[in-house]
Design a protein around this motif. Structure first.
Motif, mmCIF file in Angstrom:
data_model
loop_
_atom_site.group_PDB
_atom_site.id
_atom_site.type_symbol
_atom_site.label_atom_id
_atom_site.label_comp_id
_atom_site.label_asym_id
_atom_site.label_seq_id
_atom_site.Cartn_x
_atom_site.Cartn_y
_atom_site.Cartn_z
ATOM 1 N N SER A 29 -47.453 28.250 -59.610
ATOM 2 C CA SER A 29 -46.240 27.738 -59.150
ATOM 3 C C SER A 29 -46.420 27.197 -57.979
ATOM 4 N N ALA A 33 -45.615 22.811 -57.459
ATOM 5 C CA ALA A 33 -44.423 22.453 -56.470
ATOM 6 C C ALA A 33 -45.167 21.442 -55.551
ATOM 7 N N MET A 65 -37.508 14.058 -54.733
ATOM 8 C CA MET A 65 -37.999 15.045 -55.303
ATOM 9 C C MET A 65 -38.691 16.273 -54.147
ATOM 10 N N THR A 69 -37.093 19.752 -52.912
ATOM 11 C CA THR A 69 -38.206 20.720 -52.798
ATOM 12 C C THR A 69 -38.162 21.711 -51.673
ATOM 13 N N CYS A 96 -37.118 22.875 -63.693
ATOM 14 C CA CYS A 96 -38.201 21.769 -63.984
ATOM 15 C C CYS A 96 -38.335 21.139 -65.400
ATOM 16 N N THR A 120 -35.327 18.304 -61.356
ATOM 17 C CA THR A 120 -36.906 18.996 -61.263
ATOM 18 C C THR A 120 -37.399 19.443 -59.676
ATOM 19 N N GLY A 123 -35.933 22.544 -58.933
ATOM 20 C CA GLY A 123 -36.697 23.687 -59.787
ATOM 21 C C GLY A 123 -37.991 23.994 -58.997
ATOM 22 N N LEU A 124 -38.713 22.848 -58.643
ATOM 23 C CA LEU A 124 -39.970 23.318 -58.090
ATOM 24 C C LEU A 124 -39.670 23.969 -56.365
ATOM 25 N N ASN A 127 -39.537 27.661 -57.204
ATOM 26 C CA ASN A 127 -40.846 27.867 -57.619
ATOM 27 C C ASN A 127 -41.753 28.198 -56.319
ATOM 28 N N LEU A 185 -44.408 22.439 -67.733
ATOM 29 C CA LEU A 185 -43.420 22.892 -66.526
ATOM 30 C C LEU A 185 -42.988 24.307 -66.687
ATOM 31 N N CYS A 188 -44.185 27.548 -65.754
ATOM 32 C CA CYS A 188 -43.767 28.272 -64.361
ATOM 33 C C CYS A 188 -42.932 29.522 -64.943
#
Length: 503
Positions: A29, A33, A65, A69, A96, A120, A123-124, A127, A185, A188
């Motif tokens: 993960s 990321a 992104m 994150t 992601c 995305t 989603g990261l 994670n 992805l 994850c």
């Protein structure tokens, strides 16, 4: 010197067992990321031609992104406090995958910003933080080693994703590559499934009677100290306002924590010069006349050294000589990183840049291996969930500003050396600040602890009202007529206070 390592979780972490499976899942993960935004740059040239946009416009994709994150840190922390790490990471994996699969059908750069940048990126974010948090639940004594191994997933993934993206692009084009990356992805979710919940309940249930081999009734009662009926919990939450509910899942009282504020200021300053040298290393090599493939190989050297440096740093940080002084070790790593950048302009040949890349990879790995371990050492594992969310949202701004400021210096002076000097000076300043302020913090903690022990061992006698009255009568009896007027005045005042009148 750092205070002794203690657990504030209400149970003793196992420091092994299933925890190593958790470390493996966290490395996946964390690797995605940190690495995916860098590996995505391979598609920039093709996307520029497809959408007829400039380099700065396509560069905003990775900027958005990265910002999402790090900016999504508080959201991730709130969700982890509410639902735990496992469902949050699995949901982040779904985001992601959905973001990259949707990006394969984009027809404009704005749609790419939304799918790749926001979806995305979020989603990261879901994670990154839970993967770091869950390690503190499973490890205490071996926590630096576990963090070092988990953070090593980033350089491993960088060495894997970069050539994989190039292979996918050459064989399937950018749309087909995005579909395959979306499926990759989704792993994850598999990593998140390894994050089995652990807490006081789990630890207590495992305490069995050595003779009968059965769980004792006391252990069962101890295993659920927080088993409150859902109806009562709902009523309690309903009686709180919005701010109280947020503070329940995101501890803003950390801004009153001296060690946390020192860490926050030092790290925000550090990130102004942390990522820019990586971004401009290959362009700088090309600027000095080195060919494209040799310049790209410098990043591979950095990644390989980084891959070895992170777990090695974790082992060193876990030793009995370094663990109590881990804050100073972290400060040294940051200053060492800055010193490498200050010396980089002296490397005019390719061999000089190879040496710089090797030392840069070592320093970069040392900082990354201890980045979250030092925060957990300061605030404890119980408050770490909130702390990491608040830190990442603050770091988000300087992470975005660092590379653009470096690019502005390059455009202004027409030379890369000023960018490296700026990054080096900032990081040396950050390391020096953290070293001095942590020394002050530990001196203050030792002083406060000494004062607390002094009060406990030698409490001052408290004179009660009766003791005071008895002592007063004793003094007047021994002193004779000299204090008689004062005694009469005292007794008269007392009677007036009681509402009585004497003639």
């Amino acid at each position: 010197m750092s205070p002794p390592v203690l657990s504030d979780l209400g149970y003793v972490p196992p420091d092994g067992g299933w925890g190593w499976a958790v470390v493996f899942g966290a490395s996946i993960s964390i690797g995605f990321a940190y690495t995916f935004p860098k590996a995505f740059t391979i598609y920039f040239k093709e996307l520029q031609a497809v959408f007829s946009i400039s380099y700065s416009q396509i560069a905003w994709t990775t900027s958005i992104m990265c910002a999402t994150t790090y900016g999504g840190g508080p959201i991730s922390s709130i969700l982890v406090n509410r639902y735990g790490s496992r469902p949050v990471v699995m949901f982040g994996g779904l985001l992601c995958g959905a973001g990259m699969i949707s990006a394969a059908f984009c027809t404009s750069i704005l749609q790419l910003y939304i799918c790749v940048g926001f979806i995305t990126g979020l989603g990261l974010a879901l994670n990154l933080q839970p993967s770091v948090i869950i390690i503190g639940k499973y490890f205490l004594k071996r926590r630096p080693i576990a963090n070092g191994l988990a953070m090593a997933g980033s350089p491993v993934m960088l060495c894997t994703l970069a050539p994989l993206n190039q292979f996918l692009f050459e064989n399937f084009g950018w749309r087909g590559s995005f579909l395959i990356l979306g499926a990759i992805l989704l792993n994850c979710c598999v990593a998140g499934a390894l994050f089995r919940p652990i807490g006081a309940a789990t630890a207590s249930i495992k305490t069995q009677d050595a003779l009968t081999g059965k769980i004792t009734e006391d252990a069962m009662e101890m295993s659920s100290p927080k088993n409150v009926p859902m109806e009562n919990k709902t009523e309690e939450e309903g009686g709180k306002d919005c701010c109280e509910k947020i503070n329940q899942y995101l501890d803003f009282s950390l801004f009153k924590h001296r060690g946390f504020l020192i860490y926050l200021i030092g790290n925000v300053l550090m990130f102004l010069g942390f990522f820019a040298p990586i971004v401009f290393l290959a362009p700088y090599a090309k600027h000095t006349g080195i060919d494209e493939y040799s310049a790209a190989f410098l990043l591979s050297i950095l990644a390989i050294v980084d891959m070895v440096a992170r777990p090695t740093t974790g082992i060193i940080a876990n030793s009995k000589w370094v663990r109590p002084r881990i804050q100073y070790f972290f400060s040294f790593a940051i200053a060492f990183n800055g010193a490498c950048h200050l010396l980089c302009p002296l490397a005019s040949s390719y061999m000089g840049l190879v040496v710089y890349s090797s030392f840069f990879g070592l320093a970069f790995g040392m900082v990354c291996a201890m980045l979250f371990e030092t925060l957990m050492d300061l605030v404890g594992a119980a408050r770490f969930t909130s702390a990491v969310g608040l830190v990442t949202i603050a770091e988000c701004c300087t992470i975005l500003l660092g590379p653009p400021i470096g690019g502005t210096l390059i455009d202004t002076f027409g030379d890369y050396k000023y960018m490296f000097i700026k990054c080096g000076a900032v990081m040396v300043l950050a390391g020096t600040f953290l070293f001095i302020m942590n020394y002050y913090n530990y001196r203050m903690l030792a002083k406060e602890e000494k004062e607390k022990k002094t009060k406990e061992e030698d409490p001052k006698p408290v004179r009660t009202e009766n003791e005071g009255r008895n002592n007063w009568n004793k003094d007047t009896t021994q002193a004779g007529p000299e204090l008689e007027p004062l005694r009469e005045e005292r007794e008269g005042g007392k009677k007036e206070m009681n509402g009585t009148n004497e003639v």
